[in-house]
Design a protein around this motif. Structure first.
Motif, mmCIF file in Angstrom:
data_model
loop_
_atom_site.group_PDB
_atom_site.id
_atom_site.type_symbol
_atom_site.label_atom_id
_atom_site.label_comp_id
_atom_site.label_asym_id
_atom_site.label_seq_id
_atom_site.Cartn_x
_atom_site.Cartn_y
_atom_site.Cartn_z
ATOM 1 N N THR A 152 70.746 9.470 49.500
ATOM 2 C CA THR A 152 71.122 10.852 49.783
ATOM 3 C C THR A 152 70.532 11.782 48.727
ATOM 4 O O THR A 152 70.121 11.329 47.662
ATOM 5 N N CYS A 190 82.063 26.669 55.896
ATOM 6 C CA CYS A 190 80.752 27.237 56.201
ATOM 7 C C CYS A 190 80.860 28.231 57.347
ATOM 8 O O CYS A 190 80.255 29.303 57.318
ATOM 9 N N PRO A 241 71.190 18.806 50.674
ATOM 10 C CA PRO A 241 70.257 18.708 51.799
ATOM 11 C C PRO A 241 69.786 20.090 52.257
ATOM 12 O O PRO A 241 70.583 21.019 52.362
ATOM 13 N N ALA A 250 78.329 14.579 54.946
ATOM 14 C CA ALA A 250 78.005 13.799 56.147
ATOM 15 C C ALA A 250 77.063 12.645 55.800
ATOM 16 O O ALA A 250 77.212 11.531 56.317
ATOM 17 N N THR A 251 76.105 12.898 54.905
ATOM 18 C CA THR A 251 75.173 11.819 54.532
ATOM 19 C C THR A 251 75.892 10.759 53.688
ATOM 20 O O THR A 251 75.547 9.588 53.761
ATOM 21 N N HIS A 252 76.891 11.173 52.929
ATOM 22 C CA HIS A 252 77.667 10.186 52.159
ATOM 23 C C HIS A 252 78.378 9.218 53.103
ATOM 24 O O HIS A 252 78.433 8.016 52.865
ATOM 25 N N GLY A 308 76.622 24.937 53.694
ATOM 26 C CA GLY A 308 75.925 24.096 54.666
ATOM 27 C C GLY A 308 75.417 22.824 54.006
ATOM 28 O O GLY A 308 75.541 21.723 54.556
ATOM 29 N N SER A 309 74.848 22.973 52.806
ATOM 30 C CA SER A 309 74.354 21.786 52.101
ATOM 31 C C SER A 309 75.495 20.866 51.692
ATOM 32 O O SER A 309 75.353 19.640 51.725
ATOM 33 N N ILE A 311 82.572 22.069 56.814
ATOM 34 C CA ILE A 311 82.084 22.719 58.040
ATOM 35 C C ILE A 311 82.931 23.952 58.351
ATOM 36 O O ILE A 311 82.410 25.021 58.678
ATOM 37 N N PRO A 353 71.523 15.617 46.707
ATOM 38 C CA PRO A 353 72.749 16.399 46.468
ATOM 39 C C PRO A 353 72.879 17.625 47.379
ATOM 40 O O PRO A 353 73.970 17.950 47.826
ATOM 41 N N LEU A 393 74.178 24.947 61.591
ATOM 42 C CA LEU A 393 74.828 23.967 60.715
ATOM 43 C C LEU A 393 74.779 22.577 61.334
ATOM 44 O O LEU A 393 74.513 21.582 60.644
ATOM 45 N N LEU A 414 71.366 21.207 60.678
ATOM 46 C CA LEU A 414 71.213 20.826 59.270
ATOM 47 C C LEU A 414 71.914 19.495 58.987
ATOM 48 O O LEU A 414 71.326 18.587 58.379
ATOM 49 N N VAL A 415 73.146 19.374 59.457
ATOM 50 C CA VAL A 415 73.917 18.155 59.201
ATOM 51 C C VAL A 415 73.261 16.957 59.886
ATOM 52 O O VAL A 415 73.067 15.896 59.280
ATOM 53 N N VAL A 422 71.604 13.682 57.979
ATOM 54 C CA VAL A 422 72.101 12.320 58.208
ATOM 55 C C VAL A 422 70.951 11.418 58.674
ATOM 56 O O VAL A 422 70.814 10.279 58.224
ATOM 57 N N THR A 425 68.873 10.336 55.836
ATOM 58 C CA THR A 425 69.525 9.246 55.097
ATOM 59 C C THR A 425 69.305 7.910 55.806
ATOM 60 O O THR A 425 69.012 6.891 55.173
ATOM 61 N N SER A 449 76.529 13.720 43.224
ATOM 62 C CA SER A 449 76.310 14.822 44.169
ATOM 63 C C SER A 449 77.553 15.710 44.260
ATOM 64 O O SER A 449 77.450 16.936 44.236
ATOM 65 N N LEU A 505 71.046 29.770 58.319
ATOM 66 C CA LEU A 505 72.508 29.952 58.187
ATOM 67 C C LEU A 505 72.906 31.365 57.735
ATOM 68 O O LEU A 505 73.772 31.979 58.365
ATOM 69 N N ALA A 529 78.348 20.499 53.290
ATOM 70 C CA ALA A 529 78.782 19.816 54.521
ATOM 71 C C ALA A 529 77.799 18.698 54.879
ATOM 72 O O ALA A 529 78.205 17.571 55.210
ATOM 73 N N ALA A 530 76.512 19.014 54.783
ATOM 74 C CA ALA A 530 75.495 18.020 55.137
ATOM 75 C C ALA A 530 75.526 16.852 54.160
ATOM 76 O O ALA A 530 75.401 15.687 54.564
ATOM 77 N N ALA A 531 75.703 17.141 52.877
ATOM 78 C CA ALA A 531 75.738 16.068 51.886
ATOM 79 C C ALA A 531 76.918 15.134 52.148
ATOM 80 O O ALA A 531 76.773 13.904 52.110
ATOM 81 N N ALA A 573 74.720 29.121 52.809
ATOM 82 C CA ALA A 573 73.679 28.092 52.667
ATOM 83 C C ALA A 573 74.182 26.961 51.771
ATOM 84 O O ALA A 573 74.008 25.776 52.088
ATOM 85 N N LEU A 574 74.817 27.318 50.663
ATOM 86 C CA LEU A 574 75.368 26.274 49.791
ATOM 87 C C LEU A 574 76.408 25.441 50.544
ATOM 88 O O LEU A 574 76.396 24.202 50.469
ATOM 89 N N GLU A 609 77.418 8.361 55.918
ATOM 90 C CA GLU A 609 76.401 7.426 56.411
ATOM 91 C C GLU A 609 76.059 6.379 55.344
ATOM 92 O O GLU A 609 75.921 5.186 55.646
ATOM 93 N N ARG A 618 68.836 25.319 57.469
ATOM 94 C CA ARG A 618 69.654 25.844 56.376
ATOM 95 C C ARG A 618 69.297 27.309 56.125
ATOM 96 O O ARG A 618 70.174 28.140 55.915
#
Lengths: 175, 143
Positions: free
Chosen positions: B135, A149, B139, A168-170, A161-162, A146, B137, B112, B115-116, B120, B123, A94, B100, A164-166, A158-159, A172, B97
Motif C-alpha cells: 500500500t 469525505c 493513494p 480500503a487498501t489496508h 479521499g486518500s 467515506i 500512505p 471517491l 479513487l477507492v 485497491v 494493491t 500510513s 474530488l 478512505a482509499a488507504a 482530497a486528503l 485488502e 482524486r
C-alpha cells in the motif's frame, strides 16, 4: 465510439444536506435579527450565541482519533504476532501519516506531542482472529472516512479521499 | 469549461490511456491474472462511457481518444505487465482524486468510488507483482 448507458458506479447517498439546510436557516435567522436592529430586546440569546460559537471540536477530530487507534491496534498486533510485523507496520505508519496530516489540518496537537493511543484490549492470540479483528477495524474506518469525505468542504476532500482509499487498501492487504 | 468539467475531462483522458494500456498488459498475463486484467479494463471502460455521456450531456467538450499512448517502459513479460498495471491504477486514481475538490453530491461520491476502487486494485496488482509494501500512505496524491 459506441455510447452505452452510464454505468452505475459507487454510492449515491447524500447525508449532509440536512446540516447544510440548518446552517442556512441559522444564517437567515441571523440576517433577520440584524435587519430588525436593536429595537427588540434580544431576550432569546440562543441565536446570538450561535453567531460566535465557543470553539467546537473540529468535525474531523473523530477521524484523527480513529487514525491513531488504527495505528495503535496494528502496532499491538505486530508486537503480539512478530511474524506479521512486516505486513502490519507499514499500515500503522500510513495511519500515523494520516494522523499527522489531519492534526495539521484541524490544528490539533501533533501526534508526536500526544501519547500514543492505546488500543482497546489486547489483540487476539490467534493469528487469524487478530487479522480478522484488524480487517473489521479497517472496514469501519473506511466507512467513516467515506462519510467524512462526502460531508467535507472542498479544501479537505482530497486528503479525506486518500484516507478512505488507504483504509480500503489496508483491508485488502490484511486478506 | 467549469472546473468540474475540466477535472472530468482529464479523468476521461486517463481512462482512455488506462484502457489502452490493459491491451499490452493482458497479453503478458495468464489465468486469474489475465482475468483480473480483463475485469480492470472493463471497469475503466464503464467509467469512460459514463464520463463521455456526462460530459456531452453537460454541453462540455469531450476530449477524443488517441490511436495510441506512450508506455512508461516496455512491457515484455509478466513482471513488467504487472508493474504497468500498478502504475495504470495509481495514475488513474490520481485523476479521480483531483476531481474530488471540484465536485459535490453524487458526482463527488462517484469520484471517491473510483479513487477507492483503483487504489485497491493497485494493491492487488502489487501483491501479484510481489512488490512491497502493498500500500501507499496517500493513494492518488501527486508526488
Amino acid at each position: 465510439m459506441v455510447l452505452t448507458c452510464p454505468v452505475a458506479m459507487g454510492r449515491t447517498m447524500r447525508q449532509d444536506d440536512a446540516s447544510e439546510l440548518s446552517r442556512r436557516g441559522l444564517l437567515r435567522a441571523g440576517a433577520l435579527l440584524a435587519l430588525g436592529g436593536a429595537a427588540a430586546p434580544l431576550a432569546g440569546c440562543g441565536l446570538l450565541d450561535r453567531d460566535e460559537p465557543p470553539p467546537q471540536p473540529d468535525p474531523l477530530a473523530p477521524l484523527l482519533d480513529e487514525s491513531r487507534q488504527l495505528a495503535a491496534g496494528l502496532r499491538a498486533a505486530a508486537t503480539a504476532h512478530p511474524d506479521l510485523a512486516a505486513r502490519l507496520l507499514p499500515l500503522a505508519e500510513s495511519h500515523e501519516a494520516h494522523a499527522a496530516e489531519l492534526a495539521r489540518l484541524t490544528g490539533a496537537v501533533t501526534a508526536s506531542a500526544t501519547p500514543t493511543a492505546t488500543p482497546s484490549g489486547s489483540p487476539p492470540t490467534d493469528r487469524s482472529a487478530a487479522l480478522a479483528e484488524l480487517r473489521k477495524s479497517e472496514r469501519a474506518g473506511r466507512e467513516s472516512a467515506i462519510r467524512a469525505c462526502a460531508a467535507a468542504p472542498a479544501e479537505r476532500v482530497a486528503l479525506l479521499g486518500s484516507v478512505a482509499a488507504a483504509r480500503a487498501t489496508h483491508l485488502e492487504a490484511l486478506r | 469549461m467549469s472546473e468540474s468539467a475540466e477535472a472530468l475531462a482529464a479523468a476521461l483522458t486517463a481512462e482512455y490511456a488506462a484502457i489502452w494500456a490493459y491491451g499490452p498488459v493482458g497479453v503478458r498475463l495468464s489465468g486469474t491474472e489475465r482475468k483480473a486484467a480483463a475485469e480492470a479494463e472493463a471497469a475503466h471502460r464503464a467509467r469512460r462511457d459514463a464520463l463521455v455521456v456526462q460530459l456531452s450531456t453537460g454541453g462540455g467538450s469531450v476530449p477524443p481518444d488517441r490511436a495510441g499512448y506512450a508506455l512508461p517502459f516496455p512491457v515484455t513479460d509478466r513482471a513488467s505487465a504487472l508493474r504497468l498495471a500498478v502504475q495504470v491504477e495509481e495514475r488513474t486514481a490520481a485523476f479521480w482524486r483531483a476531481a474530488l475538490p471540484v465536485s459535490t453530491g453524487a458526482e463527488r461520491d462517484r469520484a471517491l468510488a473510483a479513487l477507492v476502487e483503483y487504489a485497491v486494485r493497485a494493491t492487488r496488482w502489487r501483491r501479484s507483482a510481489g512488490l512491497t509494501p502493498l500500500t501507499v500512505p496517500f493513494p492518488g496524491r501527486p508526488g
